[in-house]
Design an enzyme around this catalytic site. Structure first.
Site, PDB file in Angstrom:
ATOM      1  N   ASP A 187       0.882  -1.162   0.000  1.00  0.00           N
ATOM      2  CA  ASP A 187       0.000   0.000   0.000  1.00  0.00           C
ATOM      3  C   ASP A 187       0.926   1.220   0.000  1.00  0.00           C
ATOM      4  OD1 ASP A 187      -2.365   1.561   0.272  1.00  0.00           O
ATOM      5  OD2 ASP A 187      -2.000   1.720   2.422  1.00  0.00           O
ATOM      6  N   THR A 213       1.380  10.282   3.797  1.00  0.00           N
ATOM      7  CA  THR A 213       0.600  11.354   3.164  1.00  0.00           C
ATOM      8  C   THR A 213      -0.723  11.589   3.897  1.00  0.00           C
ATOM      9  OG1 THR A 213      -0.307   9.729   1.628  1.00  0.00           O
ATOM     10  CG2 THR A 213       1.567  11.011   0.852  1.00  0.00           C
ATOM     11  N   LYS A 218      -8.942   5.746   6.255  1.00  0.00           N
ATOM     12  CA  LYS A 218      -7.745   4.995   5.886  1.00  0.00           C
ATOM     13  C   LYS A 218      -8.088   3.866   4.913  1.00  0.00           C
ATOM     14  CE  LYS A 218      -4.189   5.525   9.425  1.00  0.00           C
ATOM     15  NZ  LYS A 218      -3.345   4.790  10.389  1.00  0.00           N
ATOM     16  N   ASP A 239      -1.321  -0.684   6.248  1.00  0.00           N
ATOM     17  CA  ASP A 239      -1.469  -0.015   7.541  1.00  0.00           C
ATOM     18  C   ASP A 239      -2.925   0.135   7.942  1.00  0.00           C
ATOM     19  OD1 ASP A 239      -2.158   2.021   5.662  1.00  0.00           O
ATOM     20  OD2 ASP A 239      -1.706   3.552   7.170  1.00  0.00           O
TER      21      ASP A 239
END
Length: 226
Positions: free
Chosen positions: A10, A18, A46, A171
């Protein structure tokens, strides 16, 4: 030890942080709409696509808008975000990432990016690490958002690798689920409690070698089977 054919990464929160730029861009938009958008709310975005992120923010503010208006707002947010990432440079690569990617290539392991971001190629260009990827599967090449496995399955296909021989680095919870749904091993980058569904969780790439990671994930996967 299981042979690892490919590693899929990812982008946001794994290779580069970012997230703060996304937050600032969404926050600016939310403020204009009169919506109180916080860092806690930002966690809900996310691994989520741009349009789905906008829907989450609109739900927070109990706002219902036409698709045409939503498209315009999503474009507006992206323009603000682009202004931030156009100022990025190599110093923003997370610690250890470049060394880890370089080591993978020396081992002959396929390397692909699997990100919902449509700006992924631009970010890789700004970071000057595009040459370390054999394939880039971004938001322009997939139609289904994580936890759907499409992005990672396309990455494996581009690398001619079987899913079971792939490791995904993520993440976000949705990304870990996407990896599992693809039949791949998942390495979480971040909080062990949040990413408990991963085969293995690491805090980051600083000082980490592929050989050590492959050994760790093999040991953890074996333990889970016992």
């Amino acid at each position: 030890m299981k042979k690892i054919a490919a590693c899929l990464f990812d982008l946001d929160g794994v290779l580069v942080d970012t997230a703060r730029y996304h937050f600032l861009a969404w926050k600016k938009l939310a403020d204009e709409l009169g919506i109180d958008f916080t860092l806690e709310h930002n966690e809900l975005l996310k691994g989520v696509s741009r349009m789905d992120s906008l829907d989450i923010i609109l739900n927070i503010g109990n706002l219902q808008l036409s698709q045409e208006k939503k498209n315009a707002l999503a474009d507006q947010k992206n323009q603000v975000y682009l202004e931030y990432i156009l100022q990025m440079n190599e110093e923003e690569i997370l610690p250890g990432v470049k060394d880890f990617l370089t080591a993978l290539r020396k081992l002959g392991v396929g390397v692909a990016l699997g990100s919902a971001s449509k700006n992924a190629p631009l970010i890789l260009e700004r970071l000057k690490i595009g040459n370390l990827f054999d394939a880039v599967i971004d938001g322009t090449k997939v139609s289904k958002a994580k936890p759907d496995p499409e992005v990672f399955l396309k990455g494996a296909e581009a690398l001619a690798a079987k899913p079971a021989a792939c490791i995904v680095f993520e993440d976000a919870i949705a990304g870990i689920e996407a990896a599992r749904n693809a039949g791949m091993m998942a390495v979480g980058v971040g909080d062990p409690q949040t990413l408990s569904r991963a085969n293995l969780v690491i805090s980051g790439f600083r000082g980490l070698t592929p050989e050590h990671l492959f050994q760790q994930i093999n040991e953890h996967t074996t333990k889970k089977r016992l």
